[in-house]
Enzyme design. Structure first.
Site, PDB file in Angstrom:
ATOM      1  N   GLU A  62      32.990   4.692  -3.777  1.00 35.05           N
ATOM      2  CA  GLU A  62      33.349   5.957  -4.400  1.00 35.05           C
ATOM      3  C   GLU A  62      32.525   6.170  -5.658  1.00 35.05           C
ATOM      4  OE1 GLU A  62      38.073   6.431  -3.757  1.00 35.05           O
ATOM      5  OE2 GLU A  62      37.426   4.549  -4.616  1.00 35.05           O
ATOM      6  N   GLU A  91      43.266  13.723  -9.580  1.00 30.50           N
ATOM      7  CA  GLU A  91      43.958  12.544  -9.065  1.00 30.50           C
ATOM      8  C   GLU A  91      45.083  12.190 -10.024  1.00 30.50           C
ATOM      9  OE1 GLU A  91      41.390   9.335  -8.010  1.00 30.50           O
ATOM     10  OE2 GLU A  91      43.036   7.918  -7.640  1.00 30.50           O
TER      11      GLU A  91
HETATM   12  C1  NAG Z   1      26.243   4.829  -6.937  1.00 32.85           C
HETATM   13  O1  NAG Z   1      25.152   5.657  -7.251  1.00 32.85           O
HETATM   14  C2  NAG Z   1      24.012   5.449  -6.422  1.00 32.85           C
HETATM   15  C3  NAG Z   1      22.869   6.281  -6.945  1.00 32.85           C
HETATM   16  O2  NAG Z   1      23.179   7.648  -6.913  1.00 32.85           O
HETATM   17  C4  NAG Z   1      24.355   5.845  -5.012  1.00 32.85           C
HETATM   18  O3  NAG Z   1      23.272   5.600  -4.155  1.00 32.85           O
HETATM   19  C5  NAG Z   1      25.549   5.006  -4.562  1.00 32.85           C
HETATM   20  O4  NAG Z   1      25.961   5.503  -3.332  1.00 32.85           O
HETATM   21  C6  NAG Z   1      26.695   5.141  -5.559  1.00 32.85           C
HETATM   22  N1  NAG Z   1      27.715   4.214  -5.187  1.00 32.85           N
HETATM   23  C7  NAG Z   1      28.889   4.597  -4.776  1.00 32.85           C
HETATM   24  C8  NAG Z   1      29.858   3.522  -4.504  1.00 32.85           C
HETATM   25  O5  NAG Z   1      29.187   5.784  -4.628  1.00 32.85           O
END
Ligand code: NAG
Ligand code: NAG
Ligand code: NAG
Length: 213
Positions: free
Chosen positions: A114, A200
């Site tokens: 998330e 939330e």
């Molecule tokens: C955290 O940010 C990175 C870069 O935008 C992204 O690729 C990744 O999916 C994100 N992680 C989560 C858990 O959303």
């Protein structure tokens, strides 16, 4: 959703303002299918409630507006946005009224993790239980950045706005690019199932009316 440890702390902190603390939710593992989601007046919406206690009423309004009322809930997320996450500039306006624990955030969810760009929050700062990744400046405020590991390889990126607000524009690319520079790329953004301006509530009561554009 937040981890069990943070949930416990938050519930403890919330005792002062609640008639009785909400029951701890059953399993804080990966979220399953949202309880309700779809398209409303041109926006994607989703509403999910863990069903552990209390009552949550979510109502879709015109265009990007939604409202939600909650009483002594366990945990819920609700909001409007888009079914595919992109580095959009996302505007929102409205208000959240809650004396306990809540999050107002640009929120993406996937089965692998998330991402919360937190604009307003209540009694608990989720980064107090996370791994610090420094800070960034965007859209008129410093954001504290951290990574929270919820176990089972499920990670959360967090940006926590220092100058809280419930209206404004979030340049999400500034956050996503910063996460990448910090190696917080556990899963690709493209795997996100949706990107919404989420309200939330966690172990709290309150109400919110938010319009996304
Ligand atoms: C955290 O940010 C990175 C870069 O935008 C992204 O690729 C990744 O999916 C994100 N992680 C989560 C858990 O959303
Ligand atoms: C977001 O806004 C910035 C200006 O603040 C602009 O440079 C950028 O192109 C916009 N991005 C999108 C995806 O519209
Ligand atoms: C109100 C309700 O039915 N909530 C359900 C939503 O979905 C979760 C699983 O993700 C269930 O645990 C809740 O009971």
């Amino acid at each position: 959703m937040i981890s069990f440890t943070t949930a416990f702390v938050a519930a403890t902190l919330a005792v002062g303002v609640l008639a009785s603390p909400a029951a701890a939710p059953a399993a804080l593992t990966k979220r399953n299918t949202p309880n309700s989601s779809g398209t409303n007046n041109g926006y994607f919406y989703q509403f999910w409630d863990d069903g552990s206690s209390g009552t949550t009423t979510y109502t879709n309004g015109p265009a990007g507006e939604y409202s939600v009322n909650w009483q002594n809930v366990g945990d819920f997320t609700a909001g409007k946005g888009w079914s595919q996450a992109e580095p959009r500039n996302i505007s929102f306006s409205g208000s959240v009224n809650c004396e306990g624990n809540f999050y107002l955030a640009v929120y993406t969810w996937s089965t692998q993790g998330e991402n919360y760009i937190l604009e307003d929050y209540g009694t608990y700062n989720p980064c107090s239980g996370g791994t610090s990744k420094g800070s960034l400046y965007s859209d008129g405020s410093e954001y504290q950045v951290c990574l929270v590991d919820r176990g089972n390889n499920y990670l959360q990126n967090w940006s926590v706005r220092q100058n809280k607000r419930s209206s404004g524009t979030v340049t999400t690319a500034n956050h996503y690019n910063y996460y990448q520079s910090q190696g917080m790329t556990h899963n690709p953004l493209s795997s996100a199932v949706y990107q919404i301006v989420s309200t939330e509530g966690y172990g709290s009561s309150g109400s919110a009316d938010i319009t996304v554009s």
